[in-house]
Scaffold this active site. Structure first.
Site, PDB file in Angstrom:
ATOM      1  N   ARG A   1       1.395  -5.382  -8.220  1.00 23.43           N
ATOM      2  CA  ARG A   1       2.105  -4.112  -8.020  1.00 23.43           C
ATOM      3  C   ARG A   1       3.142  -4.286  -6.936  1.00 23.43           C
ATOM      4  O   ARG A   1       2.829  -4.700  -5.828  1.00 23.43           O
ATOM      5  CB  ARG A   1       1.126  -3.011  -7.606  1.00 23.43           C
ATOM      6  CG  ARG A   1       0.194  -2.597  -8.676  1.00 23.43           C
ATOM      7  CD  ARG A   1      -0.381  -1.229  -8.430  1.00 23.43           C
ATOM      8  NE  ARG A   1      -0.813  -0.973  -7.059  1.00 23.43           N
ATOM      9  CZ  ARG A   1      -1.332   0.162  -6.658  1.00 23.43           C
ATOM     10  NH1 ARG A   1      -1.466   1.167  -7.508  1.00 23.43           N
ATOM     11  NH2 ARG A   1      -1.726   0.337  -5.432  1.00 23.43           N
TER      12      ARG A   1
ATOM     13  N   THR B   1       7.613   0.257  -5.202  1.00 23.77           N
ATOM     14  CA  THR B   1       7.673   1.131  -6.391  1.00 23.77           C
ATOM     15  C   THR B   1       6.306   1.387  -6.996  1.00 23.77           C
ATOM     16  O   THR B   1       6.143   2.309  -7.802  1.00 23.77           O
ATOM     17  CB  THR B   1       8.542   0.470  -7.472  1.00 23.77           C
ATOM     18  OG1 THR B   1       7.880  -0.744  -7.892  1.00 23.77           O
ATOM     19  CG2 THR B   1       9.929   0.117  -6.965  1.00 23.77           C
TER      20      THR B   1
ATOM     21  N   ASP C   1      -8.623  -2.470  -1.466  1.00 22.08           N
ATOM     22  CA  ASP C   1      -7.878  -3.418  -2.301  1.00 22.08           C
ATOM     23  C   ASP C   1      -8.862  -4.420  -2.916  1.00 22.08           C
ATOM     24  O   ASP C   1      -9.407  -5.271  -2.208  1.00 22.08           O
ATOM     25  CB  ASP C   1      -6.823  -4.149  -1.457  1.00 22.08           C
ATOM     26  CG  ASP C   1      -5.887  -4.971  -2.322  1.00 22.08           C
ATOM     27  OD1 ASP C   1      -6.382  -5.842  -3.069  1.00 22.08           O
ATOM     28  OD2 ASP C   1      -4.667  -4.741  -2.269  1.00 22.08           O
TER      29      ASP C   1
ATOM     30  N   ASP D   1      -8.067  -8.267  -2.509  1.00 21.06           N
ATOM     31  CA  ASP D   1      -8.275  -8.745  -1.135  1.00 21.06           C
ATOM     32  C   ASP D   1      -9.759  -8.814  -0.789  1.00 21.06           C
ATOM     33  O   ASP D   1     -10.214  -9.759  -0.134  1.00 21.06           O
ATOM     34  CB  ASP D   1      -7.560  -7.819  -0.141  1.00 21.06           C
ATOM     35  CG  ASP D   1      -6.061  -8.061  -0.127  1.00 21.06           C
ATOM     36  OD1 ASP D   1      -5.614  -9.109  -0.629  1.00 21.06           O
ATOM     37  OD2 ASP D   1      -5.333  -7.182   0.377  1.00 21.06           O
TER      38      ASP D   1
END
Ligand code: PRP
Ligand code: URA
Length: 209
Positions: free
Chosen positions: A104, A108, A200, A203
């Site tokens: 991603r 944006t 995340d 991660d």
């Protein structure tokens, strides 16, 4: 119309709670994701077609069931989807694995493609796309579009945590694709992260933050 299956078995809810906890490190996070993927994989494959075969038990001959010729491909969206592959492979060890790389864009929040490697006969297979997080839905919708461009027409999407917005995006873009999730969370924050979510996923899986 695409169906949403929320697989909220108590074992899955319990393990997901531990994944969400901020103190859970990569080793346990990976293990829990793998275990949940096996449990969810059981439901995603629940309606696989069966064939009759004639076999012989030590006692007598009988007609028994085996999974029919339908072949399966598991397609993780990199990176975090990798954490769901082995759990499903426990159930279908002969499945082929394709990889779709999307990240991603931090500004944006739109997915950017960087890799695609699929089994040559992927269009003849039931394709299970896996990714723990269904946030805006952009990554999953794009991955499914990439598969359809290569001829796939039998696709399911399996995610861990979703929000209504992401589910809507995939359902509107791909009404033929059923979606399997363990939890429908509340909403996205201003950075398009899921709340309450688990942070995340990539991660946390790989210890990169
Ligand atoms: C995460 C996640 C999904 C995507 C979901 O990947 O694993 O692929 O975001 O967001 P979306 O529904 O808004 O598209 P990320 O882009 O962070 O890449 P990573 O797995 O390599 O960390
Ligand atoms: N990707 C993640 O890893 N987590 C989110 O909450 C949203 C997108």
């Amino acid at each position: 119309m695409s169906q949403l299956h929320v697989i909220n078995h108590p074992l899955i809810q319990h393990k997901l709670t531990h994944m969400r906890m901020i103190g859970t490190g990569p080793k346990d996070f990976r293990q829990l994701l793998r275990e949940i993927s096996t449990l969810m994989g059981y439901e995603v494959t629940r309606d696989l077609p069966l064939d009759d075969v004639e076999i012989e038990t030590p006692m007598q001959k009988m007609t028994a069931k085996v999974i029919s010729g339908k072949k399966i491909a598991i397609v993780p969206i990199l990176r975090a989807g990798l954490g769901m592959v082995d759990g499903i492979m426990e159930l279908v060890p002969v499945a082929k694995v394709g990889h779709i790389g999307l990240y991603r864009d931090p500004e944006t929040h739109l997915p950017v493609e960087y890799y695609c490697k699929l089994p040559p006969d992927v269009s003849e297979r039931l394709v299970i796309v896996v990714d723990p997080m269904l946030a805006t839905g952009g990554s999953a919708a794009d991955a499914i579009t990439m598969l359809k461009k290569r001829g796939c027409n039998n696709i399911r999407l399996m995610c861990l945590v979703a929000v209504p917005e992401g589910i809507k995006k995939v359902q509107e873009t791909h009404p033929d694709v059923d979606i399997y999730v363990a939890s429908v969370d509340d909403r996205l924050n201003e950075n398009a992260y899921i709340l309450p979510g688990l942070g995340d996923a990539g991660d946390r899986l790989f210890g990169t933050k």
